[in-house]
Write an enzyme that holds these catalytic residues in place. Structure first.
Site, PDB file in Angstrom:
ATOM      1  N   LYS A  34      -3.974  46.041 -20.966  1.00  0.00           N
ATOM      2  CA  LYS A  34      -2.701  46.410 -21.577  1.00  0.00           C
ATOM      3  C   LYS A  34      -2.287  47.753 -21.012  1.00  0.00           C
ATOM      4  O   LYS A  34      -3.104  48.673 -20.955  1.00  0.00           O
ATOM      5  CB  LYS A  34      -2.869  46.514 -23.096  1.00  0.00           C
ATOM      6  CG  LYS A  34      -1.596  46.785 -23.852  1.00  0.00           C
ATOM      7  CD  LYS A  34      -1.842  47.096 -25.318  1.00  0.00           C
ATOM      8  CE  LYS A  34      -2.576  45.997 -26.037  1.00  0.00           C
ATOM      9  NZ  LYS A  34      -2.774  46.308 -27.471  1.00  0.00           N
ATOM     10  N   CYS A  52      10.330  54.884 -17.523  1.00  0.00           N
ATOM     11  CA  CYS A  52      10.754  53.549 -17.083  1.00  0.00           C
ATOM     12  C   CYS A  52      10.581  52.509 -18.181  1.00  0.00           C
ATOM     13  O   CYS A  52       9.560  52.464 -18.857  1.00  0.00           O
ATOM     14  CB  CYS A  52       9.931  53.135 -15.859  1.00  0.00           C
ATOM     15  SG  CYS A  52      10.312  51.474 -15.259  1.00  0.00           S
ATOM     16  N   CYS A  54      11.970  49.303 -17.144  1.00  0.00           N
ATOM     17  CA  CYS A  54      12.271  48.074 -16.393  1.00  0.00           C
ATOM     18  C   CYS A  54      11.032  47.519 -15.682  1.00  0.00           C
ATOM     19  O   CYS A  54      11.073  46.432 -15.142  1.00  0.00           O
ATOM     20  CB  CYS A  54      13.383  48.322 -15.369  1.00  0.00           C
ATOM     21  SG  CYS A  54      12.872  49.234 -13.893  1.00  0.00           S
ATOM     22  N   CYS A  63      10.607  56.994 -14.651  1.00  0.00           N
ATOM     23  CA  CYS A  63      11.717  56.280 -14.009  1.00  0.00           C
ATOM     24  C   CYS A  63      11.966  56.892 -12.635  1.00  0.00           C
ATOM     25  O   CYS A  63      11.983  58.109 -12.486  1.00  0.00           O
ATOM     26  CB  CYS A  63      12.967  56.423 -14.877  1.00  0.00           C
ATOM     27  SG  CYS A  63      14.483  55.838 -14.117  1.00  0.00           S
ATOM     28  N   HIS A  67      15.603  50.796 -11.539  1.00  0.00           N
ATOM     29  CA  HIS A  67      16.352  49.918 -12.445  1.00  0.00           C
ATOM     30  C   HIS A  67      17.750  49.625 -11.901  1.00  0.00           C
ATOM     31  O   HIS A  67      18.310  48.568 -12.194  1.00  0.00           O
ATOM     32  CB  HIS A  67      16.427  50.522 -13.855  1.00  0.00           C
ATOM     33  CG  HIS A  67      17.101  51.849 -13.910  1.00  0.00           C
ATOM     34  ND1 HIS A  67      16.434  53.039 -13.779  1.00  0.00           N
ATOM     35  CD2 HIS A  67      18.406  52.160 -14.033  1.00  0.00           C
ATOM     36  CE1 HIS A  67      17.293  54.049 -13.867  1.00  0.00           C
ATOM     37  NE2 HIS A  67      18.500  53.527 -14.002  1.00  0.00           N
TER      38      HIS A  67
HETATM   39 FE1  FES Z   1      12.571  51.549 -14.527  1.00  0.00          FE
HETATM   40 FE2  FES Z   1      14.426  53.443 -14.221  1.00  0.00          FE
HETATM   41  S1  FES Z   1      13.981  52.316 -15.973  1.00  0.00           S
HETATM   42  S2  FES Z   1      12.988  52.733 -12.785  1.00  0.00           S
END
Ligand code: FES
Length: 85
Positions: A34, A52, A54, A63, A67
């Site tokens: 996990k 991040c 995504c 991040c 994204h």
């Molecule tokens: Fe994943 Fe920006 S939210 S790179």
């Protein structure tokens, strides 16, 4: 019937298939059972840090803007979690 509105401060996450095995995480730290990260807000180096959500960042859990490419390619609308010191 209309779906209930999320409560204030509650984040709803919908997972979609990311590969043959399904799931949302295509490649990050797959050797772990996990993926969990802890952030001590008092130790943040900057007043604002983007994390991040995504699962495409090359600097996960931070991040790196990946994204934007993901959203353009898929029509998705994901973006980072901004943590303020
Ligand atoms: Fe994943 Fe920006 S939210 S790179």
């Amino acid at each position: 019937a209309q779906a209930p509105r999320p409560r204030r401060g509650v984040v709803a996450v919908r997972a979609e298939a990311a590969g043959a095995g399904g799931g949302i995480n295509p490649a990050i730290r797959k050797e772990e059972d996990k993926v969990v990260d802890t952030v001590l807000t008092g130790e943040l180096a900057k007043p604002l840090t983007a994390y991040c959500r995504c699962w495409r960042s090359g600097t996960f859990p931070l991040c790196n803007g990946a994204h934007v490419k993901h959203n353009k390619a898929t029509g998705d609308n994901v973006g980072p979690l901004l943590v303020k010191k």
